[in-house]
Design a protein around this motif. Structure first.
Motif, short mmCIF file in Angstrom:
data_model
loop_
_atom_site.label_atom_id
_atom_site.label_comp_id
_atom_site.label_asym_id
_atom_site.label_seq_id
_atom_site.Cartn_x
_atom_site.Cartn_y
_atom_site.Cartn_z
N PRO A 103 5.86 -0.22 1.43
CA PRO A 103 6.08 1.23 1.38
C PRO A 103 5.36 1.86 0.19
O PRO A 103 5.99 2.27 -0.78
CB PRO A 103 7.60 1.33 1.24
N GLU A 104 4.04 1.90 0.27
CA GLU A 104 3.27 2.55 -0.78
C GLU A 104 2.29 3.49 -0.12
O GLU A 104 1.93 3.31 1.04
CB GLU A 104 2.54 1.51 -1.64
N LYS A 105 1.87 4.48 -0.84
CA LYS A 105 1.01 5.52 -0.28
C LYS A 105 -0.26 4.91 0.30
O LYS A 105 -1.08 4.34 -0.42
CB LYS A 105 0.64 6.51 -1.40
N THR A 106 -0.42 5.04 1.58
CA THR A 106 -1.51 4.37 2.27
C THR A 106 -2.38 5.36 3.02
O THR A 106 -1.88 6.19 3.79
CB THR A 106 -0.95 3.33 3.27
N LEU A 107 -3.68 5.27 2.76
CA LEU A 107 -4.62 6.06 3.56
C LEU A 107 -5.09 5.19 4.72
O LEU A 107 -5.72 4.14 4.51
CB LEU A 107 -5.82 6.51 2.71
N CYS A 108 -4.72 5.59 5.94
CA CYS A 108 -5.08 4.84 7.13
C CYS A 108 -6.36 5.44 7.70
O CYS A 108 -6.40 6.64 7.99
CB CYS A 108 -3.98 4.91 8.18
N VAL A 109 -7.41 4.62 7.83
CA VAL A 109 -8.70 5.12 8.29
C VAL A 109 -9.08 4.43 9.59
O VAL A 109 -9.12 3.20 9.67
CB VAL A 109 -9.80 4.87 7.23
N TYR A 119 -3.06 3.78 13.47
CA TYR A 119 -2.06 4.72 13.97
C TYR A 119 -0.69 4.05 13.94
O TYR A 119 0.31 4.62 13.49
CB TYR A 119 -2.41 5.17 15.40
N TYR A 120 -0.66 2.80 14.41
CA TYR A 120 0.59 2.01 14.43
C TYR A 120 1.12 1.86 13.01
O TYR A 120 2.32 2.05 12.74
CB TYR A 120 0.28 0.66 15.08
N LEU A 121 0.20 1.58 12.08
CA LEU A 121 0.60 1.42 10.68
C LEU A 121 1.21 2.71 10.14
O LEU A 121 2.23 2.71 9.47
CB LEU A 121 -0.62 1.01 9.84
N LYS A 122 0.54 3.82 10.47
CA LYS A 122 1.06 5.11 9.99
C LYS A 122 2.45 5.36 10.55
O LYS A 122 3.34 5.86 9.86
CB LYS A 122 0.11 6.25 10.39
N LYS A 123 2.66 5.02 11.79
CA LYS A 123 3.97 5.23 12.42
C LYS A 123 5.05 4.44 11.70
O LYS A 123 6.14 4.92 11.45
CB LYS A 123 3.91 4.77 13.89
N VAL A 124 4.70 3.21 11.33
CA VAL A 124 5.68 2.35 10.66
C VAL A 124 5.94 2.84 9.23
O VAL A 124 7.08 2.83 8.76
CB VAL A 124 5.19 0.88 10.67
N LEU A 125 4.87 3.30 8.55
CA LEU A 125 5.03 3.73 7.16
C LEU A 125 5.59 5.14 7.04
O LEU A 125 6.09 5.52 5.98
CB LEU A 125 3.69 3.63 6.42
N GLY A 126 5.49 5.93 8.09
CA GLY A 126 6.03 7.29 8.09
C GLY A 126 5.42 8.16 7.01
O GLY A 126 4.20 8.29 6.91
N ASP A 127 6.27 8.72 6.14
CA ASP A 127 5.81 9.67 5.12
C ASP A 127 4.92 9.03 4.06
O ASP A 127 4.30 9.72 3.28
CB ASP A 127 7.02 10.31 4.42
N LYS A 177 -4.73 10.59 -3.11
CA LYS A 177 -4.45 9.58 -4.15
C LYS A 177 -3.64 8.39 -3.62
O LYS A 177 -2.53 8.10 -4.08
CB LYS A 177 -3.74 10.22 -5.34
N PRO A 178 -4.21 7.68 -2.62
CA PRO A 178 -3.48 6.56 -2.03
C PRO A 178 -3.42 5.35 -2.97
O PRO A 178 -4.29 5.19 -3.84
CB PRO A 178 -4.31 6.21 -0.80
N ALA A 179 -2.40 4.52 -2.79
CA ALA A 179 -2.28 3.27 -3.55
C ALA A 179 -3.12 2.19 -2.88
O ALA A 179 -3.47 1.19 -3.49
CB ALA A 179 -0.83 2.83 -3.62
N ARG A 180 -3.43 2.36 -1.60
CA ARG A 180 -4.32 1.44 -0.90
C ARG A 180 -4.87 2.11 0.36
O ARG A 180 -4.35 3.13 0.81
CB ARG A 180 -3.62 0.14 -0.53
#
Lengths: 251, 308
Positions: A103-109, A119-127, A177-180
């Motif tokens: 649960p860390e700020k993630t930029l999904c590309v 997309y799946y990752l974003k759904k799981v990580l939510g906000d 400013k993503p953490a990963r």
């Protein structure tokens, strides 16, 4: 004599199949009750009369169904595109390691059909996540995902930002400013995103794609070269991956 | 309970279904799919004296009813195999054959010595490797070279010695005889055919081409394999292990009919990872339902009616 059902080989019924963009399809498959997956993992689908199964990232797992997004490119995907609701799909999976779902700020590309696992990752990580994606043009954007993508770029500028998603990466990183960063797409996109991440000193997880023969880690057909602390070694995309740290891959 | 066992000299198996080298890893990878200890034998991925990184370009491509591979014999090397893989195979009671690959006669001999020292019960020589010391000709394409190789290995190794023959030769009988005369306990046939797989596409006014040159395997090669086993059977007394394109019990029976004593499942393990166990089960059921008590009875019947 009964043949015991094993965990990794699955059969599921097609519950939905539709064209969601130019030559891009979404298929939903009902899976066994004990099935579980995480973003970045894949399933390997048997195509009638074909020797090699075709691997696809899981785009979602919800309500006992997995979604798979695929582009009709060759014989295997043409076969799957012709399946109907009610047909049975023979698949192996979930395979592979998947993204770290911390649960860390993630930029999904995502780029093209590679948008599916992020997309799946974003759904799981939510906000905790932002999803950005690039496509050739507006006809290549899967309509079922369009409203879920926070920023879109198209090569021809027909929708969203004009140009490659890479062109917008600096701005996105500076703003969010993503953490990963987690990325999936064509090889060149993975490489460029990994380089950008390195410039910004952000860890980057890349989901690799390679032609696979077995998809279970035995044939060594899908290897990539890794450099782990100076030690050069092969890793198989299907078993050791498909997600690797961008900095470890020998591009 | 039917008797599926195979006993031909040093070739002793609880059932005739083996898995082919390079398609089954070091066996433990398949535990998610089948009970590996049920197999007649697992032939390991080719092992060389030193670890090999394999080829770096595209390694696999699908072709009609088969595939081409150019893995380049990537493997962990004999030292690591003995230290890490061997204990697992033994602990799990998996009957296995160690497949050996060398780049020169001395490497094969050294590998065989190591196998003898570690009490490895059976080895299979991959003789489709280029002989670096004689112009990179494959050992398996010249009867005299192959004979010398088998003789040298035989001198240091007492277990079951299997020689895996390449079909890429003019007279396979000569090669098989050279193996037999120099002390091989069995031959397995066939290794992959030489081939080229291509995917050519034309998009936006441009061609793109994906291509792999290497070993051709899969269902498409079965007629070649059956043909080779049939020819070998006319001249050899040592047992023949048939392989090439086997993906069903029916295929296994066909190989028995032309004289194979056991078979190996190869590429089909990729398509259907539990295929080997299914075939063992199906074969047992078929024999039981049709009154065959032993495999020898079944083979005798298959071989004793004249083909039309």
């Amino acid at each position: 004599m009964t043949i015991e059902k094993n965990k990794k080989m699955n059969k599921g019924e097609v519950t939905q199949i539709e064209r969601v963009a130019n030559e891009m399809f979404l298929i939903k498959i009902k899976v066994a009750a004990d099935f579980n997956s995480r973003p970045g993992q894949f399933v390997s689908i048997l195509c009638d009369n074909h020797t090699m199964r075709r691997p696809f990232s899981i785009m979602n797992f919800e309500n006992g169904e997995i979604s798979v997004l695929f582009k009709k490119k060759g014989e295997g995907t043409a076969y799957i595109a012709c399946l109907n609701v009610g047909d049975t799909v023979d698949f192996i999976g979930p395979q592979g390691n998947g993204f770290h779902c911390a649960p860390e700020k993630t930029l999904c590309v995502g780029a093209g059909v590679g948008v599916a696992p992020v997309y799946y990752l974003k759904k799981v990580l939510g906000d905790n996540a932002k999803l950005v994606a690039g496509f050739q043009n507006e006809n290549e954007i899967p309509f079922c995902l369009q409203s879920e993508i926070d920023f879109i770029a198209t090569d021809d500028g027909s929708l969203g930002g004009h140009g490659s998603i890479i062109d917008y990466l600096d701005a996105q990183i500076n703003e969010y400013k993503p953490a990963r960063i987690c990325v999936c797409g064509p090889h060149i996109v993975l490489k460029l995103v990994a380089e950008k991440a390195k410039q910004h000193c952000i860890p980057c997880e890349v989901a690799m794609e390679k032609t696979m023969a077995c998809s279970i880690g035995v044939c060594r057909g899908c290897v990539v070269t890794l450099n782990r602390n100076g030690k050069i070694d092969n890793a198989s995309v299907c078993k050791d991956g498909p997600v690797f740290l961008g900095e470890e891959i020998v591009w | 309970m039917v008797d599926l066992s195979v006993k031909r000299g040093k070739l002793i198996l609880k059932n005739p279904i083996m898995t082919a080298s390079g398609t089954f890893g070091y066996a433990d990878e398949f535990e998610d799919f089948i009970d590996v200890s049920k197999l007649g034998a697992v032939v390991t991925k080719a092992i060389s004296l030193k670890p090999r990184p394999g080829n770096s370009w595209n390694r696999v491509i699908e072709v009609t009813s088969g595939m081409i591979n150019s893995i380049g014999l990537e493997n962990v090397g004999v030292e690591k195999f003995i230290a890490e893989k061997l204990p697992v195979l033994r602990e799990k009671n998996i009957n296995f054959v160690m497949n050996l690959a060398g780049s020169g006669m001395d490497e094969y001999v050294e590998l065989a010595r190591i196998c003898e020292a570690n009490k490895i019960g059976a080895v299979e020589l991959n003789v489709s490797c280029p002989n670096v010391k004689s112009g990179c000709l494959e050992f398996g394409t010249d009867a005299r070279t192959l004979g010398e190789l088998v003789k040298s290995v035989r001198e240091v190794y007492n277990g079951c010695l299997i020689v895996k023959l390449t079909p890429n030769v003019t007279r396979i009988e000569d090669i098989g005889l050279a193996a037999q005369e120099n002390g091989a306990d069995a031959v397995s046939a066939i290794n992959t055919l030489k081939g080229l797989g291509m995917k050519l596409s034309f998009k936006n006014g441009k061609f793109s081409r994906e291509q792999v040159i290497g070993g051709f395997s899969g269902m498409a090669v079965k007629p070649v394999a059956l043909g080779v086993v049939n020819r070998l059977k006319q001249v050899l007394e040592i047992p023949i292990i048939g392989l090439g394109g086997i993906s069903s019990m029916q295929d296994v029976l066909e190989f028995f009919a032309v004289g194979a004593e056991a078979v190996q499942i190869g590429t089909a393990n990729f398509t259907t990872p539990d295929i080997s166990e299914r075939i063992i089960d199906e074969l047992a059921v078929f024999m039981e339902e049709n009154g065959f008590e032993t495999l020898d009875e079944l083979k005798a019947v298959l071989r004793h009616f004249p083909p039309r």
